[in-house]
Each structure stands twice: as structure tokens, then as C-alpha cells.
Design an enzyme around this catalytic site. Structure first.
Site, PDB file in Angstrom:
ATOM      1  N   SER A 106       0.860  -1.189   0.000  1.00  0.00           N
ATOM      2  CA  SER A 106       0.000   0.000   0.000  1.00  0.00           C
ATOM      3  C   SER A 106       0.892   1.234   0.000  1.00  0.00           C
ATOM      4  O   SER A 106       2.011   1.189   0.526  1.00  0.00           O
ATOM      5  CB  SER A 106      -0.840  -0.015   1.268  1.00  0.00           C
ATOM      6  OG  SER A 106      -1.304   1.278   1.568  1.00  0.00           O
ATOM      7  N   SER A 107       0.359   2.346  -0.507  1.00  0.00           N
ATOM      8  CA  SER A 107       1.169   3.573  -0.489  1.00  0.00           C
ATOM      9  C   SER A 107       1.351   4.105   0.934  1.00  0.00           C
ATOM     10  O   SER A 107       2.205   4.964   1.170  1.00  0.00           O
ATOM     11  CB  SER A 107       0.543   4.647  -1.383  1.00  0.00           C
ATOM     12  OG  SER A 107      -0.774   4.923  -0.959  1.00  0.00           O
ATOM     13  N   TYR A 135      -1.494  -0.912   9.802  1.00  0.00           N
ATOM     14  CA  TYR A 135      -1.576  -1.535   8.490  1.00  0.00           C
ATOM     15  C   TYR A 135      -0.234  -1.395   7.775  1.00  0.00           C
ATOM     16  O   TYR A 135       0.269  -2.349   7.170  1.00  0.00           O
ATOM     17  CB  TYR A 135      -2.680  -0.828   7.698  1.00  0.00           C
ATOM     18  CG  TYR A 135      -2.979  -1.416   6.354  1.00  0.00           C
ATOM     19  CD1 TYR A 135      -3.596  -2.652   6.236  1.00  0.00           C
ATOM     20  CD2 TYR A 135      -2.676  -0.717   5.187  1.00  0.00           C
ATOM     21  CE1 TYR A 135      -3.900  -3.180   4.993  1.00  0.00           C
ATOM     22  CE2 TYR A 135      -2.981  -1.232   3.942  1.00  0.00           C
ATOM     23  CZ  TYR A 135      -3.587  -2.466   3.853  1.00  0.00           C
ATOM     24  OH  TYR A 135      -3.890  -2.989   2.621  1.00  0.00           O
ATOM     25  N   LYS A 139       2.276  -4.296   6.286  1.00  0.00           N
ATOM     26  CA  LYS A 139       2.604  -4.347   4.856  1.00  0.00           C
ATOM     27  C   LYS A 139       4.115  -4.230   4.630  1.00  0.00           C
ATOM     28  O   LYS A 139       4.661  -4.876   3.730  1.00  0.00           O
ATOM     29  CB  LYS A 139       1.847  -3.247   4.102  1.00  0.00           C
ATOM     30  CG  LYS A 139       0.351  -3.530   3.986  1.00  0.00           C
ATOM     31  CD  LYS A 139       0.115  -4.761   3.120  1.00  0.00           C
ATOM     32  CE  LYS A 139      -1.331  -5.128   2.977  1.00  0.00           C
ATOM     33  NZ  LYS A 139      -1.517  -6.376   2.223  1.00  0.00           N
TER      34      LYS A 139
END
Ligand code: GDP
Length: 311
Positions: A106-107, A135, A139
């Protein structure tokens, strides 16, 4: 990919479903596992399912995901679920000799104050945005697992970092969703109720980049075929928009003509999150869907699936 067995982990989510749609154009065997069949947070269940299915390639799109409020209020699940899912799948993929694995990040893995647009080199150069650090930490661990298995065992495990996503199949529940489905559902309900205004969280000044999920699916298939490396590649459009302008655009797509009311007591999150996508562009891939077009398709899907759209 002809004849290859490709497992899309997380096929019921917005991303996984788009990848399954895109893989229908390839001559491969698409494998999926229902949640009742295997809970990917459980190691033994994941390992035995994968050993029975023997995938040649795996796309890890399974994750516990959500918008700014969900991330901020369910930190335990955002860490636990995502760490378990990625560790189980990546570890088993190595044991079973999976030839190619693509892990989705994810960015939000990048530092809150990373220089914009954010290049891949910004990873781990500064503190994370607090509203989604749980999160992000999970990631980052997944990206590092791909790099570790590549380095130690020569596994061809790659990772891609999509910017904020939207599209058909998104989660439209107001407490769990990201900004686009939230604003779309709010504007739709406001239109039907004949309301005069619509509430937008935060100040409206943060800027975000939005990628249509079918564009992401196309990029992932492109990367499976054309990329082998340890760098976690950014996937985005290279264009961003303020939340206030986004809200106006969503209202015009939905046909709600009332006013926007900004609730500054709600968090803004990171001020800006625009990815530098030049590495991906140089490899030969570029996003195609204009935001207004993607929003129209998404709204049509929402209207068709209003009852079951996880409201
Ligand atoms: P983020 O990119 O991780 O911050 O995730 P979101 O998509 O949830 O939020 C993006 C931005 O949209 C933040 O600045 C939010 O405050 C703002 N926003 C405005 N209205 C809403 C809303 O109704 N729901 C959500 N999730 N975000 C909203």
C-alpha cells in the site's frame, strides 16, 4: 502464463475480484479459496490448502483493509490479520516451490512526510502516518519477507504498492470504507433524502491519488509477466486531487447538488500521498482510466448492488 495455476488469494475483495476478471483474458487456471474453506490467518489450514492446490503463481490480495476510521480504531486486527496472512502464504509458497509470487502492499508504507511524489527509495526513511501505521507496519513486513526469501533462497517474490484504490466491489460501509465509497454512499443517500448538505471528514485540503481497481489488476498481471526484482514497485496514476475537489466530483457524478460541510474534528490523515510511478512507466505500464470515468462506472455498480454493497 499459459496453462499455469494462478492463485488469487483474497478473490472476494475488491482487488482480488478485479484480478480474477483480468486473468480471464489469460490462458491460465485461476485458483480461489473461499473463506469457509480456508482461513488464511491459520498456518496449518493455509499450508494444507496450498499443498493440495500446488499453485505455480500466487497473487497476495488477501488482507484486512479499511479507511482512516477503521485503521485508527481496529489496530489489533490490522496488524494481526495482515501479518498472519502474509507470513503463512509467503512461507508456504517458499516451501512448495511457487515460481512467482506478487505481494500487494500500500502507499501508506511510506513516511508521512516523504517528499512528493514518493519514490520507492523513501521506504523506511521516516515516521509513518499514525492513523494507519498498524496496516503500514504489517505491509512493510510483507515487503521485507519477499525481499528476504529472494535474498536467502532466490525466490522470485515481488511486491507492488498501489495508491488509494476505488471501483466496483468496494466496501461502502461508512465506518469501514475509504473516502470514495463513503462520499458516494453519502451523496446517494443525501440525494434520495433531498438533504441540503453532505458531511465531508477533515478539512478537505489533504490530497490523494486514486487508481481504478481494474487498472491495478492490469498492472499486476503486467508485473507478473515483466518484473523480477526486490524493489517494491509503486502503482498509481501520478495525479492527485484534494479531498474537497474529489467530493465535488463525486457529487456531480451522483447528481447531488447540495452543499459540502467539512467536519474538521475528523482526522485528515497524511497531508499528501502521491506516488512517483516513473519506474513502472519505464517498464512499459501506465494507468488508463480517468477519475471521472472510473467514478461513473463505480456509481453504476453501486446503484446495481445497493442492497448488498456492504453498507
Ligand atoms: P487514507 O488515505 O488512509 O487517509 O484513507 P481514507 O480514504 O479513509 O481518507 C482519505 C481522506 O478523505 C482523509 O483526509 C479523510 O478524512 C477524508 N474523508 C472525507 N470524508 C470522508 C469519509 O466520509 N470517509 C472517509 N473514510 N474519509 C473521508
Amino acid at each position: 502464463m499459459t496453462g499455469k495455476r494462478v492463485w488469487v488469494a483474497g478473490h472476494r475483495g475488491m482487488v482480488g475480484a478485479a484480478v480474477v476478471r483480468r486473468l480471464a483474458e489469460e490462458n491460465c487456471v485461476v485458483l480461489t479459496a473461499g473463506r469457509a474453506e480456508v482461513d488464511l490467518r491459520r498456518q496449518a489450514a493455509t499450508e494444507s490448502w496450498m499443498a493440495a492446490q500446488q499453485p505455480d503463481a500466487v497473487i497476495v490480495a488477501a488482507a484486512t483493509v479499511g479507511g482512516i476510521y477503521a485503521n485508527d480504531t481496529r489496530p489489533a486486527e490490522f496488524l494481526y490479520d495482515n501479518l498472519m496472512i502474509e507470513a503463512n502464504i509467503i512461507g508456504a509458497a517458499h516451501q512448495l516451490g511457487v515460481v512467482k509470487l506478487l505481494f500487494l502492499g500500500s502507499s501508506c508504507i511510506y513516511p508521512r512526510m516523504a517528499p512528493q511524489p514518493i519514490t520507492e527509495d523513501a521506504l523506511l526513511t521516516g515516521p509513518l502516518e499514525p492513523t494507519n501505521e498498524w496496516y503500514a507496519v504489517a505491509k512493510i513486513a510483507g515487503i521485507k519477507m519477499c525481499q528476504a526469501y529472494r535474498r536467502q533462497y532466490g525466490c522470485d517474490f515481488i511486491s507492488a504498492q498501489p495508491t488509494n484504490l476505488y471501483g466496483p466491489g468496494d466496501n461502502f460501509s461508512l465506518s469501514q470504507s475509504h473516502v470514495i465509497p463513503a462520499l458516494m454512499a453519502k451523496a446517494h443517500n443525501a440525494k434520495i433524502a433531498g438533504a441540503k448538505s453532505l458531511e465531508v471528514w477533515g478539512t478537505g485540503t489533504p490530497k490523494r491519488e486514486f487508481l481504478y481497481v481494474d487498472d491495478l489488476a492490469d498492472a499486476l498481471v503486467f508485473l507478473l509477466k515483466n518484473y523480477s526484482g526486490s524493489v517494491q514497485l509503486n502503482v498509481g496514476t501520478g495525479v492527485d486531487i484534494s479531498i474537497a475537489d474529489l467530493a465535488r466530483l463525486v457529487c456531480s457524478v451522483v447528481g447531488f447538488e447540495g452543499e459540502l460541510v467539512f467536519d474538521a474534528s475528523k482526522p485528515d490523515g497524511t497531508p499528501r500521498k502521491l506516488l512517483d510511478v516513473s519506474r513502472l512507466n519505464t517498464l512499459g505500464w501506465r494507468a488508463e482510466t480517468e477519475l471521472a470515468d472510473g467514478l461513473r462506472t463505480t456509481y453504476a455498480w453501486f446503484c446495481d448492488h445497493y442492497r448488498e454493497a456492504r453498507l
